[in-house]
Design an enzyme around this catalytic site. Structure first.
Site, short mmCIF file in Angstrom:
data_model
loop_
_atom_site.label_atom_id
_atom_site.label_comp_id
_atom_site.label_asym_id
_atom_site.label_seq_id
_atom_site.Cartn_x
_atom_site.Cartn_y
_atom_site.Cartn_z
CE LYS A 273 0.74 1.43 4.41
NZ LYS A 273 0.99 2.65 5.10
CG ASP B 205 -1.91 0.24 7.16
OD1 ASP B 205 -2.68 1.22 7.23
OD2 ASP B 205 -0.67 0.34 7.15
#
Ligand code: ATP
Length: 283
Positions: free
Chosen positions: A10, A137
């Site tokens: 990410k 996350d």
């Protein structure tokens, strides 16, 4: 049965935090995307042994309950009373402890794989809810596509697919402790981002304007310990990146470019002093 899932890195196109919750954890306001730099996570279930085993090709990672992929299997197994054993094999390509969410993405990959193998029929939203206790996350990594992420990381609003852009992802040999950085945030001094404008631009598909609203409010804090992060960012901008910034709490810096040739030029120029450099597309 065995399933292999891709677990992409990410990137924080924007990272802001307006306040702390009572428990001391940050309330996030982030725009996240994923890049085609990925681990590969193979998940196999079996009657015997009825335990969870994790194998990785990285010498640095724990293979026990400290591994986020292990925790993902444990949570799903307990919640749905599944008795089978699970063997997880992770091929690591994402640099570890880099601000690229590698562990979170591996955990999300295990959840997607077991949802499929055990035919649990959970939606991505349900998987994201279950995954929040692993790491903030992980809910985003269940989706791994351009999104506005808020709350503890569990509120996810998907944004339209992005154009074909390139990213240069560079990690210097620096260690950053995420909990240490998060503890030290001085909320009165943060220079907040205009995420609303960024989201408007992304929703309109206007990436040319969007880049001016990207940013990471934690850069000054991490850079105060590691000035070489700022040097790398400045170098990428001077070499023609559309934008360059830190991901997560660092130390990775990424540049976004609308052409591959520009991305390759940046890679060639920085690879002399930074060995861990990848040119990839945004997903
Ligand atoms: P964070 O900002 O959440 O700390 P990160 O994106 O900077 O994460 P990760 O690569 O996810 O970095 O590693 C963070 C920590 O998680 C490391 O200390 C690492 O030992 C641990 N970890 C546990 N499982 C994994 C995994 N499967 N892959 C990578 N790191 C893992």
């Amino acid at each position: 049965m065995r399933v292999t899932e891709k677990a992409p890195a990410k990137l924080n196109l924007s990272l802001d935090t307006p306040m702390r919750y009572f428990d001391g954890s940050p309330r996030w306001d982030m725009v996240m995307t994923s890049a085609d730099l990925a681990d590969y996570v193979s998940v196999e279930t079996h009657q015997r042994p009825a335990t969870i085993k994790v194998y990785t090709d990285s010498g640095f990672l724990p293979n026990d309950q400290r591994n986020l992929a292990y925790q993902a299997a444990h949570i799903l197994r307990s919640r749905f009373h599944c008795r089978e054993g699970v063997t997880i094999r992770i091929k690591k390509n994402i640099p570890v402890a880099a601000g690229l969410g590698g562990g979170s993405s591996d955990a999300a990959a295990v959840l997607r794989a077991l949802n499929n193998i055990w035919e649990l029929g959970l939606s991505k939203r349900e998987l994201a809810q279950i995954s929040l206790t692993i790491d903030s996350d992980v809910p985003y990594c269940i989706y791994s596509q351009l999104a506005h992420v808020t709350g503890h990381g569990e509120k996810i609003e998907l944004l339209p697919a992005q154009p074909h852009y390139w990213a240069v992802i560079a990690k210097q040999q620096i260690s950053v402790s995420t909990p240490q950085i998060l503890r030290q945030i001085n909320y009165e001094k943060l220079e907040h981002l205009d995420n609303d404008r960024l989201i408007e631009c992304l929703q309109a598909g206007d990436w040319q304007n969007a880049v001016q609203y990207m940013g990471n409010v934690l850069e000054p804090l991490t850079m105060s310990y590691h000035p070489e992060i700022k040097q790398l960012k400045d170098k990428m901008v001077s070499l023609g990146a559309d934008v360059a910034q830190m991901s997560g709490t660092g130390p990775t810096v990424f540049a976004i470019c609308h052409t591959e040739s520009r991305a390759k030029r940046i890679q060639n120029s920085i690879s002399g002093f930074c060995r861990d450099v990848h040119v990839v597309t945004l997903l």
